[in-house]
Design a protein around this motif. Structure first.
Motif, PDB file in Angstrom:
ATOM      1  N   THR A 119       0.852  -1.174   0.000  1.00 56.30           N
ATOM      2  CA  THR A 119       0.000   0.000   0.000  1.00 56.30           C
ATOM      3  C   THR A 119       0.891   1.228   0.000  1.00 56.30           C
ATOM      4  O   THR A 119       1.766   1.356   0.854  1.00 56.30           O
ATOM      5  N   ARG A 120       0.677   2.114  -0.958  1.00 57.91           N
ATOM      6  CA  ARG A 120       1.496   3.322  -1.067  1.00 57.91           C
ATOM      7  C   ARG A 120       0.669   4.521  -0.638  1.00 57.91           C
ATOM      8  O   ARG A 120      -0.380   4.797  -1.208  1.00 57.91           O
ATOM      9  N   ARG A 121       1.173   5.231   0.372  1.00 61.92           N
ATOM     10  CA  ARG A 121       0.506   6.440   0.849  1.00 61.92           C
ATOM     11  C   ARG A 121       1.565   7.456   1.242  1.00 61.92           C
ATOM     12  O   ARG A 121       2.656   7.089   1.646  1.00 61.92           O
ATOM     13  N   LYS A 122       1.198   8.721   1.162  1.00 61.55           N
ATOM     14  CA  LYS A 122       2.093   9.795   1.569  1.00 61.55           C
ATOM     15  C   LYS A 122       1.380  10.625   2.625  1.00 61.55           C
ATOM     16  O   LYS A 122       0.212  10.967   2.459  1.00 61.55           O
ATOM     17  N   TYR A 123       2.081  10.925   3.711  1.00 61.53           N
ATOM     18  CA  TYR A 123       1.503  11.687   4.815  1.00 61.53           C
ATOM     19  C   TYR A 123       2.392  12.875   5.145  1.00 61.53           C
ATOM     20  O   TYR A 123       3.611  12.784   5.048  1.00 61.53           O
ATOM     21  N   LEU A 124       1.763  13.954   5.560  1.00 54.02           N
ATOM     22  CA  LEU A 124       2.499  15.133   6.006  1.00 54.02           C
ATOM     23  C   LEU A 124       2.473  15.182   7.529  1.00 54.02           C
ATOM     24  O   LEU A 124       1.862  16.053   8.129  1.00 54.02           O
ATOM     25  N   SER A 125       3.097  14.210   8.146  1.00 57.53           N
ATOM     26  CA  SER A 125       3.168  14.173   9.602  1.00 57.53           C
ATOM     27  C   SER A 125       4.374  13.339  10.005  1.00 57.53           C
ATOM     28  O   SER A 125       5.097  12.813   9.167  1.00 57.53           O
ATOM     29  N   ASP A 126       4.547  13.196  11.287  1.00 55.29           N
ATOM     30  CA  ASP A 126       5.661  12.441  11.842  1.00 55.29           C
ATOM     31  C   ASP A 126       5.597  10.983  11.380  1.00 55.29           C
ATOM     32  O   ASP A 126       4.579  10.318  11.587  1.00 55.29           O
ATOM     33  N   PRO A 127       6.656  10.453  10.762  1.00 49.81           N
ATOM     34  CA  PRO A 127       6.608   9.079  10.260  1.00 49.81           C
ATOM     35  C   PRO A 127       6.398   8.041  11.358  1.00 49.81           C
ATOM     36  O   PRO A 127       5.735   7.031  11.134  1.00 49.81           O
ATOM     37  N   VAL A 128       6.919   8.280  12.545  1.00 45.50           N
ATOM     38  CA  VAL A 128       6.740   7.319  13.629  1.00 45.50           C
ATOM     39  C   VAL A 128       5.264   7.190  13.985  1.00 45.50           C
ATOM     40  O   VAL A 128       4.738   6.084  14.126  1.00 45.50           O
ATOM     41  N   THR A 129       4.575   8.311  14.111  1.00 50.01           N
ATOM     42  CA  THR A 129       3.154   8.289  14.457  1.00 50.01           C
ATOM     43  C   THR A 129       2.347   7.535  13.408  1.00 50.01           C
ATOM     44  O   THR A 129       1.513   6.687  13.731  1.00 50.01           O
ATOM     45  N   VAL A 130       2.601   7.828  12.145  1.00 51.78           N
ATOM     46  CA  VAL A 130       1.859   7.184  11.063  1.00 51.78           C
ATOM     47  C   VAL A 130       2.160   5.688  11.013  1.00 51.78           C
ATOM     48  O   VAL A 130       1.248   4.859  10.939  1.00 51.78           O
ATOM     49  N   LEU A 131       3.425   5.319  11.074  1.00 51.31           N
ATOM     50  CA  LEU A 131       3.785   3.903  10.977  1.00 51.31           C
ATOM     51  C   LEU A 131       3.323   3.112  12.197  1.00 51.31           C
ATOM     52  O   LEU A 131       2.912   1.954  12.069  1.00 51.31           O
ATOM     53  N   GLN A 132       3.361   3.720  13.368  1.00 52.49           N
ATOM     54  CA  GLN A 132       2.829   3.033  14.549  1.00 52.49           C
ATOM     55  C   GLN A 132       1.328   2.808  14.399  1.00 52.49           C
ATOM     56  O   GLN A 132       0.815   1.748  14.752  1.00 52.49           O
ATOM     57  N   HIS A 133       0.629   3.796  13.874  1.00 47.63           N
ATOM     58  CA  HIS A 133      -0.812   3.637  13.642  1.00 47.63           C
ATOM     59  C   HIS A 133      -1.074   2.456  12.707  1.00 47.63           C
ATOM     60  O   HIS A 133      -1.891   1.584  13.002  1.00 47.63           O
ATOM     61  N   TRP A 134      -0.389   2.420  11.574  1.00 47.06           N
ATOM     62  CA  TRP A 134      -0.625   1.368  10.593  1.00 47.06           C
ATOM     63  C   TRP A 134      -0.099   0.013  11.048  1.00 47.06           C
ATOM     64  O   TRP A 134      -0.532  -1.028  10.547  1.00 47.06           O
ATOM     65  N   SER A 135       0.816  -0.009  12.004  1.00 49.75           N
ATOM     66  CA  SER A 135       1.327  -1.294  12.486  1.00 49.75           C
ATOM     67  C   SER A 135       0.232  -2.105  13.177  1.00 49.75           C
ATOM     68  O   SER A 135       0.349  -3.320  13.297  1.00 49.75           O
ATOM     69  N   GLY A 136      -0.836  -1.434  13.589  1.00 45.26           N
ATOM     70  CA  GLY A 136      -1.945  -2.134  14.227  1.00 45.26           C
ATOM     71  C   GLY A 136      -2.706  -3.047  13.287  1.00 45.26           C
ATOM     72  O   GLY A 136      -3.354  -3.996  13.724  1.00 45.26           O
TER      73      GLY A 136
END
Length: 99
Positions: free
Chosen positions: A39-56
């Motif tokens: 899945t390819r997505r681009k976010y304008l935020s902290d990568p740790v926050t986004v990746l931790q969210h998606w790790s769920g």
């Protein structure tokens, strides 16, 4: 901590240059591993926050290293270090190939 935040909102207007770079880097991998869904997505935020969210909801999170050599090359960066400690699924830290 990421559970208490609103889910990250993807950026829908990804520039043509970013698309080209991603397509170049991903070229051949889908054909080589057709059963792996990417899945390819681009976010304008902290990568740790986004990746931790998606790790769920992920089976595996793969992150790259900065490719530093020598002793520093054995250390993890802040993003990969945080994910290894706090992700809700396994994390693979990939180091670049040596020439």
């Amino acid at each position: 901590m990421a559970d208490k935040l609103d889910p990250p909102v993807p950026v829908t207007d990804v520039g043509e240059m970013e698309r080209a770079i991603l397509a170049e880097r991903m070229a051949g991998w889908s054909e080589k591993y057709p059963d792996v869904r990417v899945t390819r997505r681009k976010y304008l935020s902290d990568p740790v926050t986004v990746l931790q969210h998606w790790s769920g909801s992920a089976q595996l999170v793969v992150v790259g290293s900065r490719g530093r050599g020598g002793f520093l090359g054995m250390l993890l960066g802040s993003t990969s270090n945080s994910l290894v400690q706090h992700a809700k699924c396994p994390v693979m830290v990939v180091h670049p190939e040596k020439p």
